[in-house]
Design a protein around this motif. Structure first.
Motif, short mmCIF file in Angstrom:
data_model
loop_
_atom_site.label_atom_id
_atom_site.label_comp_id
_atom_site.label_asym_id
_atom_site.label_seq_id
_atom_site.Cartn_x
_atom_site.Cartn_y
_atom_site.Cartn_z
N LYS A 160 -4.43 17.40 17.47
CA LYS A 160 -5.48 16.75 16.71
C LYS A 160 -4.95 16.18 15.39
O LYS A 160 -5.30 15.05 15.00
N VAL A 161 -4.09 16.93 14.72
CA VAL A 161 -3.49 16.45 13.46
C VAL A 161 -2.65 15.20 13.71
O VAL A 161 -2.69 14.22 12.95
N ILE A 162 -1.86 15.21 14.82
CA ILE A 162 -1.02 14.06 15.14
C ILE A 162 -1.88 12.84 15.47
O ILE A 162 -1.58 11.71 15.07
N GLU A 220 -1.87 9.24 13.58
CA GLU A 220 -1.53 8.03 14.32
C GLU A 220 -2.65 6.99 14.21
O GLU A 220 -2.40 5.80 14.03
N ARG A 221 -3.91 7.44 14.32
CA ARG A 221 -5.04 6.50 14.19
C ARG A 221 -5.09 5.90 12.79
O ARG A 221 -5.41 4.71 12.62
N ALA A 222 -4.76 6.70 11.78
CA ALA A 222 -4.73 6.16 10.42
C ALA A 222 -3.63 5.11 10.28
O ALA A 222 -3.82 4.07 9.63
N ARG A 223 -2.48 5.36 10.90
CA ARG A 223 -1.39 4.38 10.85
C ARG A 223 -1.77 3.09 11.54
O ARG A 223 -1.53 1.99 11.02
N GLN A 224 -2.40 3.20 12.72
CA GLN A 224 -2.83 2.00 13.44
C GLN A 224 -3.90 1.23 12.65
O GLN A 224 -3.91 0.00 12.64
#
Length: 635
Positions: free
Chosen positions: A166-168, A172-176
């Protein structure tokens, strides 16, 4: 600097020391009553001795001649001891640890920085191996106790697999999301530029207006730079700003540091040669002239015994070691005089023993003793203040006389210069002398009433042990015990004052001190001071805050990230103001409570009596006398 320069500096310092010793010898015999005049005299001596100490310490550090260094070291030790004696006299005179020398510094045309007492360099050089050994011991202790921060390992907590996924996913969604926002911005800018180009292409381009606009912008920018440069030059000319290369180390200073290091190497070589020469010369003297000297001494002893027999008729006893041994024989006296001196000394010893047996004086009554003490006190008051005898003046005078007798002709002769918070056990402190033991929150050891939150820690467990540990220290032990506290009024005053010989109340810093503190602390923590940072404003706003508050604020603001951003975003005062708002200053009522507590200490009581002229002491004495008279009348 060359050897000739240091010899000249030594010569000038010795002349200043000689004149100062003459003045001290004149003032020792005089008695004074004016306290202001006495303090001015002591303070003047103190400042002049500090200047002599600074020069001698520099000369001792850079002189390469071993015999000269022995003489300089002897005088230097005497000067340091005399500085401590004068400081003690000023404390006893004014009953305070803080003294102000502003008027004297102005008369002597000295800066306040010249009153600082530097740590002698030979303290570190001569104890370098000892210091390295201590560092190893402390490193081992820290490693054994687990307090070594460099090698401290932080424990890693394990988390479940679902939570880790969940943390990953969140990261990743924040980076995208950031990438998508950047792409959308680029697309928007491309469309906007296309619309602007289409709109401008429909209008007729006015070249003159475009050129005029460019000229305005360029001339404004150029004039702004020129004006800023002129303003900086004016501030440098007025002395408000330092010159551009003020903080850079010049080539001359670098060269001087190289010469200093080379002089230290030559100094060590000369010291080794001098020590080797002392041994080799002594051995050569024993080997070459030893047999002849021994034979001559034996002949003299035989001749002395024969002369004594011719005078007295019998051979005398060989002199005992206590009487001087064979040194008596080789003194410039005849055998008859030597025998007379031995007989006289024996008679004096017998007389002294008889006098000791007879010396039983009758005890005087208490009234006579009291009268005698009052007479002595009145006599001391009539005589006035006299300078206390010094232990170090004879040492300095002896060294000065040796300098005058042996080295005046060598003073200006050049020599070849070389090329370009718990107390540790005993207090451990005794084994690692000189050492400083720091006890933080020392009032907890002498609590009047232990708070309920601290009863489990038993803070008063050292109250009885600490005085016993201090009694184990001998006068020759070089151990300094320092206790700090923010709430001294929570401690029992009597037991507190028995442990600590001196109690110093550190005052709040004034404007000038705060200005220097802000500047120095910011620079020491990696900050760069520019025109955008108003130090004067910070010094004015922080009235009531202590030195510790300023250190906490600076360390909180100057993080690693903020230090790296200083090149394009200079420090401003508002950043420190925000951190100050979260702290409470020392209010006037709290400061008055500290002063009231200090007035109850032994030094505070003495100062209060001195300010009131000893009225309270006289009142107590009169009351005691009246009580004594009443008792006599009753009897």
């Amino acid at each position: 600097m060359s050897n000739a320069m240091y010899n000249k500096m030594w010569h000038q310092t010795q002349e200043a020391l000689s004149s100062l010793l003459d003045k001290e010898s004149e003032t020792v015999m005089e008695s004074q009553r004016n306290q202001g005049f006495i303090f001015q005299m002591l303070a003047t001596f103190y400042i002049k001795y500090v200047q002599i100490f600074r020069n001698l310490e520099n000369v001792y550090d850079q002189t390469v001649h071993p015999q000269k260094r022995l003489l300089i070291r002897k005088i230097l030790d005497g000067v340091m001891g005399r500085i401590l004696e004068l400081k003690h006299d000023m404390v006893e005179l004014e009953l305070t640890e803080f003294h102000y020398f502003d008027d004297i510094l102005q008369d002597l045309k000295l800066a306040p920085q010249q009153l600082d007492i530097p740590i002698p360099k030979y303290f570190l050089k001569e104890k370098l191996e000892v210091i390295k050994g201590r560092e190893k011991i402390l490193a081992q202790i820290l490693a054994d106790t687990g307090l070594d921060m460099a090698e401290k390992k932080y424990s890693v907590k394990s988390i479940p697999l679902e939570e880790a996924v969940k943390v990953i996913q969140i990261a990743e969604r924040a980076r995208q999301g950031r990438l998508r926002a950047m792409f959308m911005k680029q697309i928007f800018l491309q469309e906007y530029r296309a619309k602007q180009a289409k709109f401008l292409s429909e209008k007729v381009a006015d070249l003159e207006a475009a050129a005029l606009q460019i000229q305005k912008v360029w001339r404004g920018f150029h004039q702004h730079k020129k004006t800023e440069k002129l303003r900086q030059e004016e501030m440098i000319f007025l002395g408000m700003n330092p010159p551009p290369l003020f903080n850079e180390v010049s080539a001359t200073i670098i060269q001087a540091e190289k010469v200093t290091s080379l002089r230290n190497e030559v100094q060590i070589k000369h010291e080794e040669k001098y020590r080797e020469a002392l041994v080799t010369i002594k051995d050569d003297l024993k080997l070459i002239e030893g047999p002849d000297i021994k034979e001559n001494l034996q002949d003299q002893i035989r001749h002395w015994f024969i002369e004594c027999r011719n005078l007295t008729g019998t051979f005398p006893d060989y002199p005992h070691v206590e009487e001087g041994g064979s040194a008596i024989i080789f003194s410039n006296k005849t055998p008859q005089q030597v025998t007379e001196d031995i007989l006289a000394s024996q008679e004096e010893e017998e007389k002294n023993e008889k006098n000791k047996k007879k010396a039983k004086k009758p005890k005087k009554p208490k009234e006579d003793q009291e009268k005698k003490s009052t007479r002595e006190k009145s006599k001391e008051e009539d005589e006035g203040w006299k300078m206390s005898p010094s232990v170090f003046l004879p040492t300095m005078e002896e060294g000065n006389n040796v300098y005058k007798a042996l080295l005046p002709h060598q003073a200006l002769h050049p020599q070849p210069s070389p090329g370009p918070t718990h107390p540790p056990p005993p207090l451990v402190a005794r084994q690692l002398q000189p050492s400083v033991v720091w006890i933080g929150d020392t009032e907890k050891t002498f609590y009047k009433k232990v708070p309920s939150a601290e009863r489990m820690m038993e803070p008063k467990r050292l109250k009885k042990q600490l005085p016993k540990i201090l009694r184990l220290l001998k006068p020759g032990d070089r151990i300094l015990i320092v206790g700090t506290t923010q709430r001294p009024f929570d401690a029992e005053l009597q037991s507190f004052c028995k442990v600590y010989q001196k109690i110093i109340l550190v005052p709040r810093p004034d404007y000038a001190s705060r200005f220097v503190l802000w500047k120095q602390i910011i620079q020491r923590n990696g900050g760069i001071i520019t025109n955008a940072l108003n130090i004067s404003c910070l010094a004015k706003v922080t009235d009531g805050f202590t030195q510790g508050h300023i250190v906490q604020v600076v360390k909180g603001v100057l993080t690693d990230r903020r230090i790296h951003r200083q090149n394009y975003k200079p420090l401003v005062a508002a950043e420190f103001m925000a951190a100050l708002t979260r702290m409470s200053p020392v209010y006037q009522e709290e400061e008055e409570s500290f002063k009231d507590w200090y007035a109850k200490t032994p030094m505070g009581k003495k100062r209060a009596l001195a300010l009131t002229g000893g009225i309270t002491e006289k009142g107590k004495g009169e009351k005691k006398e009246k009580k004594g008279k009443k008792e006599k009348t009753k009897k």
